[in-house]
Scaffold this motif. Structure first.
Motif, PDB file in Angstrom:
ATOM      1  N   TYR A 447      45.520  58.417  46.489  1.00 17.35           N
ATOM      2  CA  TYR A 447      44.481  59.098  45.717  1.00 17.35           C
ATOM      3  C   TYR A 447      44.329  58.486  44.333  1.00 17.35           C
ATOM      4  O   TYR A 447      43.209  58.299  43.848  1.00 17.35           O
ATOM      5  CB  TYR A 447      44.793  60.587  45.582  1.00 17.35           C
ATOM      6  N   GLY A 448      45.438  58.230  43.682  1.00 16.96           N
ATOM      7  CA  GLY A 448      45.368  57.623  42.362  1.00 16.96           C
ATOM      8  C   GLY A 448      46.251  58.327  41.353  1.00 16.96           C
ATOM      9  O   GLY A 448      46.169  59.544  41.173  1.00 16.96           O
ATOM     10  N   SER A 449      47.106  57.566  40.710  1.00 18.87           N
ATOM     11  CA  SER A 449      47.959  58.076  39.637  1.00 18.87           C
ATOM     12  C   SER A 449      47.948  57.064  38.501  1.00 18.87           C
ATOM     13  O   SER A 449      47.648  55.878  38.689  1.00 18.87           O
ATOM     14  CB  SER A 449      49.387  58.313  40.146  1.00 18.87           C
ATOM     15  N   TYR A 450      48.298  57.538  37.331  1.00 16.44           N
ATOM     16  CA  TYR A 450      48.202  56.705  36.135  1.00 16.44           C
ATOM     17  C   TYR A 450      49.587  56.243  35.711  1.00 16.44           C
ATOM     18  O   TYR A 450      50.533  57.031  35.625  1.00 16.44           O
ATOM     19  CB  TYR A 450      47.543  57.490  34.999  1.00 16.44           C
ATOM     20  N   HIS A 451      49.679  54.937  35.442  1.00 16.31           N
ATOM     21  CA  HIS A 451      50.911  54.348  34.907  1.00 16.31           C
ATOM     22  C   HIS A 451      50.568  53.685  33.577  1.00 16.31           C
ATOM     23  O   HIS A 451      49.558  52.963  33.475  1.00 16.31           O
ATOM     24  CB  HIS A 451      51.486  53.311  35.879  1.00 16.31           C
ATOM     25  N   PRO A 452      51.357  53.929  32.548  1.00 17.45           N
ATOM     26  CA  PRO A 452      51.013  53.389  31.221  1.00 17.45           C
ATOM     27  C   PRO A 452      50.821  51.884  31.207  1.00 17.45           C
ATOM     28  O   PRO A 452      49.980  51.361  30.480  1.00 17.45           O
ATOM     29  CB  PRO A 452      52.198  53.835  30.353  1.00 17.45           C
ATOM     30  N   GLN A 453      51.590  51.138  32.004  1.00 18.21           N
ATOM     31  CA  GLN A 453      51.472  49.685  31.992  1.00 18.21           C
ATOM     32  C   GLN A 453      50.400  49.175  32.954  1.00 18.21           C
ATOM     33  O   GLN A 453      49.645  48.251  32.643  1.00 18.21           O
ATOM     34  CB  GLN A 453      52.823  49.033  32.351  1.00 18.21           C
ATOM     35  N   ARG A 454      50.327  49.793  34.124  1.00 21.48           N
ATOM     36  CA  ARG A 454      49.436  49.277  35.164  1.00 21.48           C
ATOM     37  C   ARG A 454      48.108  50.021  35.237  1.00 21.48           C
ATOM     38  O   ARG A 454      47.180  49.561  35.891  1.00 21.48           O
ATOM     39  CB  ARG A 454      50.124  49.334  36.523  1.00 21.48           C
ATOM     40  N   GLY A 455      48.016  51.162  34.603  1.00 21.35           N
ATOM     41  CA  GLY A 455      46.775  51.925  34.656  1.00 21.35           C
ATOM     42  C   GLY A 455      46.654  52.718  35.948  1.00 21.35           C
ATOM     43  O   GLY A 455      47.655  53.091  36.582  1.00 21.35           O
ATOM     44  N   TRP A 456      45.422  52.938  36.372  1.00 14.11           N
ATOM     45  CA  TRP A 456      45.165  53.735  37.563  1.00 14.11           C
ATOM     46  C   TRP A 456      45.265  52.889  38.823  1.00 14.11           C
ATOM     47  O   TRP A 456      45.053  51.681  38.788  1.00 14.11           O
ATOM     48  CB  TRP A 456      43.771  54.358  37.502  1.00 14.11           C
ATOM     49  N   ASN A 457      45.544  53.560  39.941  1.00 13.18           N
ATOM     50  CA  ASN A 457      45.554  52.895  41.247  1.00 13.18           C
ATOM     51  C   ASN A 457      44.803  53.765  42.244  1.00 13.18           C
ATOM     52  O   ASN A 457      44.286  54.824  41.912  1.00 13.18           O
ATOM     53  CB  ASN A 457      46.996  52.631  41.711  1.00 13.18           C
ATOM     54  N   GLY A 458      44.767  53.306  43.484  1.00 14.09           N
ATOM     55  CA  GLY A 458      44.191  54.092  44.563  1.00 14.09           C
ATOM     56  C   GLY A 458      42.699  54.341  44.409  1.00 14.09           C
ATOM     57  O   GLY A 458      41.931  53.509  43.911  1.00 14.09           O
ATOM     58  N   MET A 459      42.288  55.534  44.857  1.00 14.46           N
ATOM     59  CA  MET A 459      40.880  55.895  44.841  1.00 14.46           C
ATOM     60  C   MET A 459      40.320  55.949  43.421  1.00 14.46           C
ATOM     61  O   MET A 459      39.152  55.604  43.192  1.00 14.46           O
ATOM     62  CB  MET A 459      40.671  57.254  45.534  1.00 14.46           C
ATOM     63  N   MET A 460      41.138  56.368  42.485  1.00 12.60           N
ATOM     64  CA  MET A 460      40.677  56.457  41.100  1.00 12.60           C
ATOM     65  C   MET A 460      40.286  55.084  40.563  1.00 12.60           C
ATOM     66  O   MET A 460      39.228  54.914  39.935  1.00 12.60           O
ATOM     67  CB  MET A 460      41.764  57.093  40.236  1.00 12.60           C
ATOM     68  N   ARG A 461      41.119  54.094  40.801  1.00 13.90           N
ATOM     69  CA  ARG A 461      40.832  52.746  40.314  1.00 13.90           C
ATOM     70  C   ARG A 461      39.564  52.194  40.967  1.00 13.90           C
ATOM     71  O   ARG A 461      38.725  51.586  40.301  1.00 13.90           O
ATOM     72  CB  ARG A 461      42.034  51.841  40.605  1.00 13.90           C
ATOM     73  N   ARG A 462      39.420  52.399  42.275  1.00 12.50           N
ATOM     74  CA  ARG A 462      38.256  51.855  42.972  1.00 12.50           C
ATOM     75  C   ARG A 462      36.970  52.541  42.510  1.00 12.50           C
ATOM     76  O   ARG A 462      35.928  51.895  42.359  1.00 12.50           O
ATOM     77  CB  ARG A 462      38.441  52.009  44.471  1.00 12.50           C
ATOM     78  N   LEU A 463      37.030  53.856  42.276  1.00 19.26           N
ATOM     79  CA  LEU A 463      35.851  54.565  41.797  1.00 19.26           C
ATOM     80  C   LEU A 463      35.448  54.079  40.408  1.00 19.26           C
ATOM     81  O   LEU A 463      34.247  53.947  40.105  1.00 19.26           O
ATOM     82  CB  LEU A 463      36.126  56.076  41.779  1.00 19.26           C
TER      83      LEU A 463
END
Length: 918
Positions: A447-463
């Motif tokens: 779905y997407g979670s936030y990491h301070p170094q890498r930023g967002w991933n998953g669906m959040m990043r793609r959106l």
């Protein structure tokens, strides 16, 4: 205009010297007094000068009679339309401050209210200025208003309002209109009716920011509208004058004083603070115009009014003159057409502000049209075609039951490959907003979670990064971090974090489970009741003569009688009744039957209660739960581990929470590997000693299909699922409104019910409702014990009476007194060692010193010998008695019932069996 005002003041100053009279006639006395006070103010009278024609209250048909009988000296009338026929015959012009029904011919009258066509024309221009294309007209009469409005280009849907007392039908009407998406309403009825409609609309959810109302009630300003001013709905009213103007306020102060004089009361301190009713203002202006016309014409005095002839020519002269002129009044300029209708009045348009105050925003006149006091810029609604015929890419992630692969024997492609709650939701939104969509699946399901170094991933990043993705939907939780990165719609589902755990196994039955129906006290009381009733039955059996029976049916004159209710038989008889098995013993006497009946009733209720409660308690399963809430899970001593989906919103909740308990739980969770998906967490719960923290809605879905799982405790937070879109998306408002429409229509609730409990195996674990039982205590049987005691006491009393009657009717020794015979009977009854009652001679042996050493005449029965010895002893005793002389014989009464045939046969067999030689 100035000259007209000066002329009006001059007329008022000299009105006391004028020789004319204005009458007021109404079917309601209070309304007549109010209108008369308005006429007094117009004529400038210090004392009441308007003639109040008295009519029967509440009876409009009495008005013509009042005009004919009391109209002498009156030059014109102000009042109700019901007096118009009589006023026309009497030659009296009539001013009508109220509404006129379409069936009434108003040739001899002047209408003070604006013509309905005039109001419809003003309403049509207001509707056009607001940008309405369609509207619902709510009216309390005919649909003429709809035709008037429709002729001005508006698409009007008329709906007649229910009767005033039927609020339920009114609410149902508004709910139907709400279901069809009606948001623009025109209310055309009286002020009280309009307030009733607003109240029903507020309760039906039709008084929000999306709704607008135009109310054509000229007296709406007299009602309290404060409770409707904070709803966000635009409420516009069309009326005759500005109720807060200085002229209206001054007139109301003078009217209160005149009204107080008519009622012979001093005016209140806040006189003039009340809202001005249109009828009062119009009656004042009409009387002012009539007085000015009469002064100008100075018509000669004619005879008194008569209803028998035609109207005098002076009435036509006065009416024609008034119609031909333009008159200034507090409520505006008065101008009439040839038929007496007022078709050129100006109207004020006001809007309701917060707090309930109506502010004038425009003025309308037939020639100038609508003139706004301020630059009116209607709030533009979101463009209805913003999403029409456009195609959007919707990002989805598989998660039951929100997004699932559809199982079908056919080869599916495109959007038809998917099904689920979110799939159906997007389909419903597309039909409401007229857009097309294409589903794109998130391959890794993150779905997407936030990491301070890498930023967002998953669906959040793609959106956020992919310009071809417009929306993202699944069980995507709205969080603060996600809201900062993207936009979310209003939640389409509310939920919270809860605990998924395996369902505890019910314990095995207790060793003494058969004792569960009754409490210990009840069991003890039952034992005492059994023993006590058996003893009472034993004593009552000995008291009743009918229970002493012939033990040998084949011997007509036995030497002695036996009682079937020995102590052992009494115990056996009561036990058989409790166990529903019965016995061969049958009570004969009324006393024993009374005791037996009370015991049978007691045994019936006890046995039925025991059977019913035992079945319920044995079927009831009381599982032993290991944990009940998050606190017990964190502090459990059973080795239960716990966790949440790695990187999910539940895991993040514990990570950022400042609660000490949740922080302690997170410290333990981060040291262990967490499941990557919800499915993995569920399998871990089923196979290990593990509790999985996840959203309550997902838990509800799984426990409907996995009967070994359950949800523990209440949700520990509150959150929601929403549809994600790019930041500052132009589609957010349109999507929110569509979701609200679905929610208000109940479709979201129906969808959840269908996908959770009906589709794909839902409802498989639905348990039948168990009606738990509890052990019964003494309070449940107090009345039953009372019945048993009363029945036993009744049996004792009846048996004592039976014994006393037998002692009187069948004396063994007539020479003895009755009381001595009765005493002897009682002594024998309580000689429990004697089980046979001699048929002849004394019941008890005479007292003798040698009694203890002799067995010849000490007793009738040798308790240690056989039955044959007893018979021989009885025979010897009979011979001995016979040798003493004649003695009255005591025979068994014919009404006494014999023992059972089986018992009698046994006794006869023992009696006829030859005794062995010694």
């Amino acid at each position: 205009m100035l000259s007209a005002c000066v002329a009006a003041l001059l007329f008022i100053a000299i009105s006391a010297e004028d020789d004319f009279q204005i009458g007021v006639v109404c079917s309601e006395p209070e309304r007549a007094a109010r209108l008369a006070a308005a006429v007094d103010v117009a004529l400038g009278c210090e004392e009441p000068c308007a003639l109040l024609l008295q009519a029967e209250p509440g009876e409009p048909l009495a008005l013509p009679q009042a005009v004919c009988e009391q109209g002498e000296g009156v030059n014109l009338l102000v009042g109700d339309a019901a007096a118009l026929p009589a006023a026309s015959r009497a030659g009296l012009p009539l001013f009508l401050p109220g509404s006129l029904t379409p069936t009434v011919d108003a040739i001899g009258a002047l209408q003070l209210l604006p013509d309905p066509d005039l109001i419809a024309q003003a309403c049509a221009e207001v509707v056009e200025a607001k940008g309405w294309t369609t509207a619902v007209l709510l009216h309390d009469g005919s649909a003429d208003g709809a035709a008037r409005l429709a002729s001005n280009g508006a698409d009007i849907v008329p709906r007649q309002l229910p009767p005033p007392g039927d609020d339920a039908l009114l609410r149902n009407l508004l709910l139907v209109l709400k279901k069809f998406g009606a948001n623009n309403f025109i209310i055309w009825c009286e002020a009280e009716c309009a307030v009733r409609v607003l109240d029903a609309a507020q309760r039906a959810g039709l008084l929000g920011a999306r709704q607008s109302y135009v109310i054509l009630a000229l007296d709406l300003h007299t009602q309290d509208l404060g409770r409707y001013s904070h709803s966000g709905a635009n409420i516009t009213n069309v009326h005759l004058f500005d109720p807060e103007s200085e002229r209206v306020t001054d007139l109301m102060v003078r009217w209160h004083a005149a009204y107080g004089r008519r009622l012979k009361e001093a005016p209140a301190e806040d006189a003039g603070s009340g809202a001005a009713a249109s009828a009062l203002i119009l009656a004042h202006d009409g009387a002012l115009a009539a007085a000015a016309a009469l002064r100008h014409l100075r018509l000669p005095t004619v005879g008194p009014a008569s209803c028998s002839g035609c109207a005098a020519f002076h009435a036509d002269t006065l009416l024609n003159f008034i119609r031909s002129e333009e008159w200034s009044g507090v409520g505006g300029v008065l101008r009439w057409a040839a038929d007496g209708a007022r078709r050129s009045a100006g109207l004020t348009v006001s809007e309701l502000e917060r707090g309930g105050r109506a502010t004038s925003v425009a003025r309308w006149s037939p020639h100038a049209g609508l003139a706004w006091h301020r630059q009116y810029v209607p709030v533009p609604p979101p463009p209805s075609d913003l999403m029409t015929n456009r195609t959007f890419n919707v990002l989805i992630a598989l998660s039951d039951p929100y997004v699932m692969i559809q199982l079908s024997p056919d080869r599916l492609s495109g959007n038809s490959r998917y099904e689920g709650y979110c799939i159906e939701l997007i389909d419903k939104l597309s039909k409401l907003l007229n857009f097309n969509y294409t589903f794109i699946e998130q391959a890794n399901g993150v779905y997407g979670s936030y990491h301070p170094q890498r930023g967002w991933n998953g669906m959040m990043r793609r959106l956020m990064d992919d310009p071809n993705i417009d929306f993202a939907i699944t069980d995507l939780t709205i969080t603060a971090d996600r809201e900062r990165a993207v936009d979310f719609t209003t939640p389409f589902m509310n939920l919270g974090i809860s605990i998924l755990f395996r369902k505890p196994k019910p314990p095995g039955p207790a060793f003494f489970a058969f004792l569960l129906p009754f409490s210990s006290g009840v069991w003890v009381c039952l034992g005492f009741a059994y023993l006590g009733t058996s003893l009472v039955l034993y004593v009552v059996g000995r008291l009743c003569p009918e229970e002493w029976q012939n033990p040998y049916p084949c011997i007509e004159d036995p030497p002695a009688l036996e009682n079937q209710f020995t102590l052992a038989n009494a115990l056996w008889f009561n036990l058989g009744a409790v166990l529903l098995q019965g016995s061969e013993i049958a009570p004969v006497a009324y006393g024993t039957r009374a005791v037996a009946s009370a015991w049978w009733l007691f045994a019936l209720v006890i046995t039925s209660s025991y059977t019913a409660n035992l079945a319920t308690l044995l079927a009831k399963k009381s599982p032993t739960d290991l944990i009940h809430n998050v606190q017990e899970l964190a502090d459990n001593q059973y080795g239960i581990s716990y966790g949440a989906k790695a990187g999910g919103s539940t895991y993040t909740f514990f990570e950022i929470s400042e609660n000490a308990l949740y922080q302690r739980m997170f410290q333990k969770m981060k040291d262990e590997k967490q499941p990557d998906t919800n499915i993995a967490g569920i399998e871990k719960v089923r196979n290990e000693n593990y509790a999985f923290l996840m959203e309550s809605t997902s838990i509800e879905y799984n426990i409907e299909r996995n009967c070994d799982l359950t949800m523990v405790g209440e949700p520990i937070d509150s959150k929601g699922y929403g549809i994600a879109m790019k930041k500052n998306s132009a589609y957010r408002q349109a999507m929110n409104l569509a979701l609200l429409n679905l929610q208000e229509a109940g479709e979201l609730r129906e969808m959840k019910q269908r996908w959770w409990t009906e589709m794909h195996g839902g409802g498989a674990c639905k348990e039948e409702e168990e009606h738990g039982g509890e052990e019964l205590d003494m309070n449940s049987f107090l009345g039953l014990f009372v019945v048993l005691v009363v029945g036993s006491a009744l049996g004792v009393v009846v048996s004592c009476c039976d014994l006393a009657w037998a002692a009187a009717r069948h004396p063994r020794d007539p020479s003895e007194s009755y009381f001595r015979r009765l005493w002897t009977e009682l002594r024998f009854v309580f000689s429990f060692e004697r089980s046979e009652k001699p048929l002849y001679g004394p019941l008890l042996p005479p007292k003798s010193p040698a009694r203890s050493g002799s067995a010849g005449s000490a007793g009738l029965i040798d308790s240690g010998g056989s039955r044959a010895g007893s018979v021989e002893s009885g025979a010897s005793l009979a011979e001995e008695i016979g040798s003493r002389g004649p003695t009255p014989r005591l025979r068994a009464r014919s009404s006494a019932r014999r023992s059972s045939m089986h018992a009698a046969s046994l006794r006869l067999a023992r009696h006829t069996t030859p005794r062995p030689n010694a």
